[in-house]
Motif scaffolding. Sequence first.
Motif, PDB file in Angstrom:
ATOM      1  N   ALA A  52       0.862  -1.309   0.353  1.00  0.00           N
ATOM      2  CA  ALA A  52      -0.194  -0.197   0.110  1.00  0.00           C
ATOM      3  C   ALA A  52       0.853   1.557  -0.411  1.00  0.00           C
ATOM      4  O   ALA A  52       0.858   1.555   0.846  1.00  0.00           O
ATOM      5  CB  ALA A  52      -1.160   0.182   1.418  1.00  0.00           C
ATOM      6  N   PRO A  53       1.500   1.473  -1.092  1.00  0.00           N
ATOM      7  CA  PRO A  53       2.794   2.672  -1.132  1.00  0.00           C
ATOM      8  C   PRO A  53       1.477   4.486  -0.732  1.00  0.00           C
ATOM      9  O   PRO A  53       2.509   5.295  -0.552  1.00  0.00           O
ATOM     10  CB  PRO A  53       2.763   2.800  -3.019  1.00  0.00           C
ATOM     11  N   GLU A  54      -0.255   4.381  -0.578  1.00  0.00           N
ATOM     12  CA  GLU A  54      -0.303   5.406  -0.426  1.00  0.00           C
ATOM     13  C   GLU A  54      -0.046   5.735   1.393  1.00  0.00           C
ATOM     14  O   GLU A  54      -0.572   6.409   1.955  1.00  0.00           O
ATOM     15  CB  GLU A  54      -1.651   5.386  -0.006  1.00  0.00           C
ATOM     16  N   LEU A  55       0.528   4.636   2.139  1.00  0.00           N
ATOM     17  CA  LEU A  55       1.374   4.081   3.606  1.00  0.00           C
ATOM     18  C   LEU A  55       2.340   5.541   3.590  1.00  0.00           C
ATOM     19  O   LEU A  55       2.802   5.363   4.995  1.00  0.00           O
ATOM     20  CB  LEU A  55       0.533   3.421   4.284  1.00  0.00           C
ATOM     21  N   ILE A  56       2.929   5.433   2.653  1.00  0.00           N
ATOM     22  CA  ILE A  56       4.278   6.140   2.663  1.00  0.00           C
ATOM     23  C   ILE A  56       4.241   7.070   3.756  1.00  0.00           C
ATOM     24  O   ILE A  56       5.541   7.288   4.488  1.00  0.00           O
ATOM     25  CB  ILE A  56       5.214   6.018   1.502  1.00  0.00           C
ATOM     26  N   PRO A  57       3.990   7.928   3.301  1.00  0.00           N
ATOM     27  CA  PRO A  57       4.415   9.612   4.061  1.00  0.00           C
ATOM     28  C   PRO A  57       3.656   8.601   5.025  1.00  0.00           C
ATOM     29  O   PRO A  57       4.639   9.378   6.122  1.00  0.00           O
ATOM     30  CB  PRO A  57       2.682  10.367   3.394  1.00  0.00           C
ATOM     31  N   ALA A  58       2.810   8.533   5.673  1.00  0.00           N
ATOM     32  CA  ALA A  58       2.297   8.310   7.253  1.00  0.00           C
ATOM     33  C   ALA A  58       3.882   7.251   8.200  1.00  0.00           C
ATOM     34  O   ALA A  58       3.892   7.421   9.001  1.00  0.00           O
ATOM     35  CB  ALA A  58       1.078   7.392   7.292  1.00  0.00           C
ATOM     36  N   ILE A  59       4.040   6.261   7.345  1.00  0.00           N
ATOM     37  CA  ILE A  59       5.283   5.177   7.260  1.00  0.00           C
ATOM     38  C   ILE A  59       6.471   6.377   8.097  1.00  0.00           C
ATOM     39  O   ILE A  59       7.396   5.868   8.782  1.00  0.00           O
ATOM     40  CB  ILE A  59       6.017   4.245   6.564  1.00  0.00           C
ATOM     41  N   GLU A  60       7.125   7.076   6.864  1.00  0.00           N
ATOM     42  CA  GLU A  60       7.973   8.134   6.903  1.00  0.00           C
ATOM     43  C   GLU A  60       7.940   9.016   8.069  1.00  0.00           C
ATOM     44  O   GLU A  60       8.957   9.255   8.763  1.00  0.00           O
ATOM     45  CB  GLU A  60       8.195   8.896   5.368  1.00  0.00           C
ATOM     46  N   LYS A  61       6.633   9.687   8.875  1.00  0.00           N
ATOM     47  CA  LYS A  61       6.418  10.459  10.034  1.00  0.00           C
ATOM     48  C   LYS A  61       5.859   9.508  11.025  1.00  0.00           C
ATOM     49  O   LYS A  61       5.671   9.748  11.442  1.00  0.00           O
ATOM     50  CB  LYS A  61       4.973  11.197  10.204  1.00  0.00           C
ATOM     51  N   ALA A  62       6.285   8.026  10.933  1.00  0.00           N
ATOM     52  CA  ALA A  62       5.671   6.817  11.968  1.00  0.00           C
ATOM     53  C   ALA A  62       5.617   7.567  13.290  1.00  0.00           C
ATOM     54  O   ALA A  62       6.316   8.356  14.376  1.00  0.00           O
ATOM     55  CB  ALA A  62       6.063   5.611  12.391  1.00  0.00           C
ATOM     56  N   GLY A  63       4.020   7.553  14.048  1.00  0.00           N
ATOM     57  CA  GLY A  63       4.360   7.615  15.967  1.00  0.00           C
ATOM     58  C   GLY A  63       3.836   9.578  15.290  1.00  0.00           C
ATOM     59  O   GLY A  63       3.255  10.051  16.557  1.00  0.00           O
ATOM     60  N   ARG A  64       4.172  10.096  14.383  1.00  0.00           N
ATOM     61  CA  ARG A  64       3.316  10.912  14.422  1.00  0.00           C
ATOM     62  C   ARG A  64       2.381  11.437  13.156  1.00  0.00           C
ATOM     63  O   ARG A  64       2.060  10.653  12.274  1.00  0.00           O
ATOM     64  CB  ARG A  64       4.743  12.471  13.357  1.00  0.00           C
ATOM     65  N   HIS A  65       1.205  12.789  13.262  1.00  0.00           N
ATOM     66  CA  HIS A  65       0.431  12.407  12.249  1.00  0.00           C
ATOM     67  C   HIS A  65       0.402  13.421  10.839  1.00  0.00           C
ATOM     68  O   HIS A  65       1.327  13.643  10.723  1.00  0.00           O
ATOM     69  CB  HIS A  65      -0.538  13.945  13.441  1.00  0.00           C
ATOM     70  N   THR A  66      -0.527  12.544  10.160  1.00  0.00           N
ATOM     71  CA  THR A  66      -0.308  12.755   8.945  1.00  0.00           C
ATOM     72  C   THR A  66      -1.664  12.974   8.325  1.00  0.00           C
ATOM     73  O   THR A  66      -2.967  12.519   9.372  1.00  0.00           O
ATOM     74  CB  THR A  66       0.347  12.038   8.097  1.00  0.00           C
ATOM     75  N   PHE A  67      -2.087  13.080   7.249  1.00  0.00           N
ATOM     76  CA  PHE A  67      -3.777  12.658   7.009  1.00  0.00           C
ATOM     77  C   PHE A  67      -3.907  11.295   6.067  1.00  0.00           C
ATOM     78  O   PHE A  67      -2.818  10.747   6.237  1.00  0.00           O
ATOM     79  CB  PHE A  67      -3.204  13.421   5.016  1.00  0.00           C
ATOM     80  N   CYS A  68      -5.016  11.330   7.021  1.00  0.00           N
ATOM     81  CA  CYS A  68      -5.934   9.831   6.214  1.00  0.00           C
ATOM     82  C   CYS A  68      -5.210   9.603   4.701  1.00  0.00           C
ATOM     83  O   CYS A  68      -6.255  10.168   4.352  1.00  0.00           O
ATOM     84  CB  CYS A  68      -7.135   9.751   6.356  1.00  0.00           C
ATOM     85  N   PRO A  69      -5.082   7.694   4.902  1.00  0.00           N
ATOM     86  CA  PRO A  69      -4.726   7.801   3.483  1.00  0.00           C
ATOM     87  C   PRO A  69      -6.331   7.114   3.111  1.00  0.00           C
ATOM     88  O   PRO A  69      -6.598   7.052   1.721  1.00  0.00           O
ATOM     89  CB  PRO A  69      -3.974   6.650   3.210  1.00  0.00           C
ATOM     90  N   VAL A  70      -6.816   7.386   3.474  1.00  0.00           N
ATOM     91  CA  VAL A  70      -8.890   7.214   3.415  1.00  0.00           C
ATOM     92  C   VAL A  70      -9.165   8.514   2.540  1.00  0.00           C
ATOM     93  O   VAL A  70      -9.954   8.693   1.260  1.00  0.00           O
ATOM     94  CB  VAL A  70      -9.310   6.217   3.691  1.00  0.00           C
ATOM     95  N   HIS A  71      -9.251   9.154   3.698  1.00  0.00           N
ATOM     96  CA  HIS A  71     -10.227  10.258   3.523  1.00  0.00           C
ATOM     97  C   HIS A  71      -9.169  11.418   4.113  1.00  0.00           C
ATOM     98  O   HIS A  71     -10.021  12.665   2.936  1.00  0.00           O
ATOM     99  CB  HIS A  71     -11.495  10.317   4.524  1.00  0.00           C
ATOM    100  N   GLY A  72      -8.117  11.952   3.808  1.00  0.00           N
ATOM    101  CA  GLY A  72      -7.890  12.981   3.561  1.00  0.00           C
ATOM    102  C   GLY A  72      -7.285  13.617   5.157  1.00  0.00           C
ATOM    103  O   GLY A  72      -6.468  13.477   5.562  1.00  0.00           O
ATOM    104  N   GLY A  73      -8.547  14.154   5.214  1.00  0.00           N
ATOM    105  CA  GLY A  73      -8.510  14.985   7.139  1.00  0.00           C
ATOM    106  C   GLY A  73      -8.180  16.626   6.833  1.00  0.00           C
ATOM    107  O   GLY A  73      -7.136  16.819   5.596  1.00  0.00           O
ATOM    108  N   ARG A  74      -8.287  17.266   7.142  1.00  0.00           N
ATOM    109  CA  ARG A  74      -7.785  18.492   7.975  1.00  0.00           C
ATOM    110  C   ARG A  74      -6.397  18.864   8.023  1.00  0.00           C
ATOM    111  O   ARG A  74      -6.264  18.378   9.434  1.00  0.00           O
ATOM    112  CB  ARG A  74      -8.731  19.018   7.898  1.00  0.00           C
ATOM    113  N   ASN A  75      -5.665  19.956   8.337  1.00  0.00           N
ATOM    114  CA  ASN A  75      -4.225  20.198   8.676  1.00  0.00           C
ATOM    115  C   ASN A  75      -3.983  18.877   8.795  1.00  0.00           C
ATOM    116  O   ASN A  75      -2.744  19.056   9.384  1.00  0.00           O
ATOM    117  CB  ASN A  75      -4.856  20.581   9.445  1.00  0.00           C
ATOM    118  N   GLY A  76      -4.015  17.661   8.087  1.00  0.00           N
ATOM    119  CA  GLY A  76      -2.493  16.728   7.975  1.00  0.00           C
ATOM    120  C   GLY A  76      -2.684  15.807   9.403  1.00  0.00           C
ATOM    121  O   GLY A  76      -1.964  15.446  10.388  1.00  0.00           O
ATOM    122  N   ASP A  77      -3.815  16.463  10.258  1.00  0.00           N
ATOM    123  CA  ASP A  77      -3.196  15.584  11.716  1.00  0.00           C
ATOM    124  C   ASP A  77      -4.536  14.289  11.912  1.00  0.00           C
ATOM    125  O   ASP A  77      -4.907  14.363  13.324  1.00  0.00           O
ATOM    126  CB  ASP A  77      -3.659  16.697  13.036  1.00  0.00           C
TER     127      ASP A  77
END
Length: 155
Positions: free
Chosen positions: A26-51
């Motif tokens: 699931a390459p769409e998880l790479i941004p969250a993997i690179e910031k493991a443990g910190r907030h980022t955008f949801c790979p399903v719905h995006g979200g506001r402010n990347g949190d």
Amino acid sequence: MNYFYKASEVKEAIGDRWYEVLAQIAPELIPAIEKAGRHTFCPVHGGRNGDAFRFFRKDGHLTGGAICNTCGPKNDGFELLQWLKGWDFKTTLNALGDCVGAPRHRKKRGKPDKNQLRQKGVILAHGAAPYNFNEKNSQSYFIQILSAQGGEHFV
């Protein structure tokens, strides 16, 4: 597919490489993997402010677990992929097993049901006729077979 994976063996094959495996499937998880443990955008719905989304801080690499503030927790990589990809458990297990080269197990062949019976031989005749060739019965399809052993029979 004539083989299957055991979930416990797939988990063992993954070990502490959940981030590596998830990035491949699931390459769409790479941004969250690179910031493991910190907030980022949801790979399903995006979200506001990347949190909205993050991997579990303490054991995300061991479990593949993550949480979205909107969608809720995904306790392990199996649950995460099912949610993310819309897969059932079997599809998820097969994707993970293929990815990590987990041991495959052959499916045992059970006794076939009536609809799966196969006959080998030469077809002598086929067509429509009353069931069991009894004029009182409704029409049915038949095949007359000369089996490899030399006997004739109807299916």
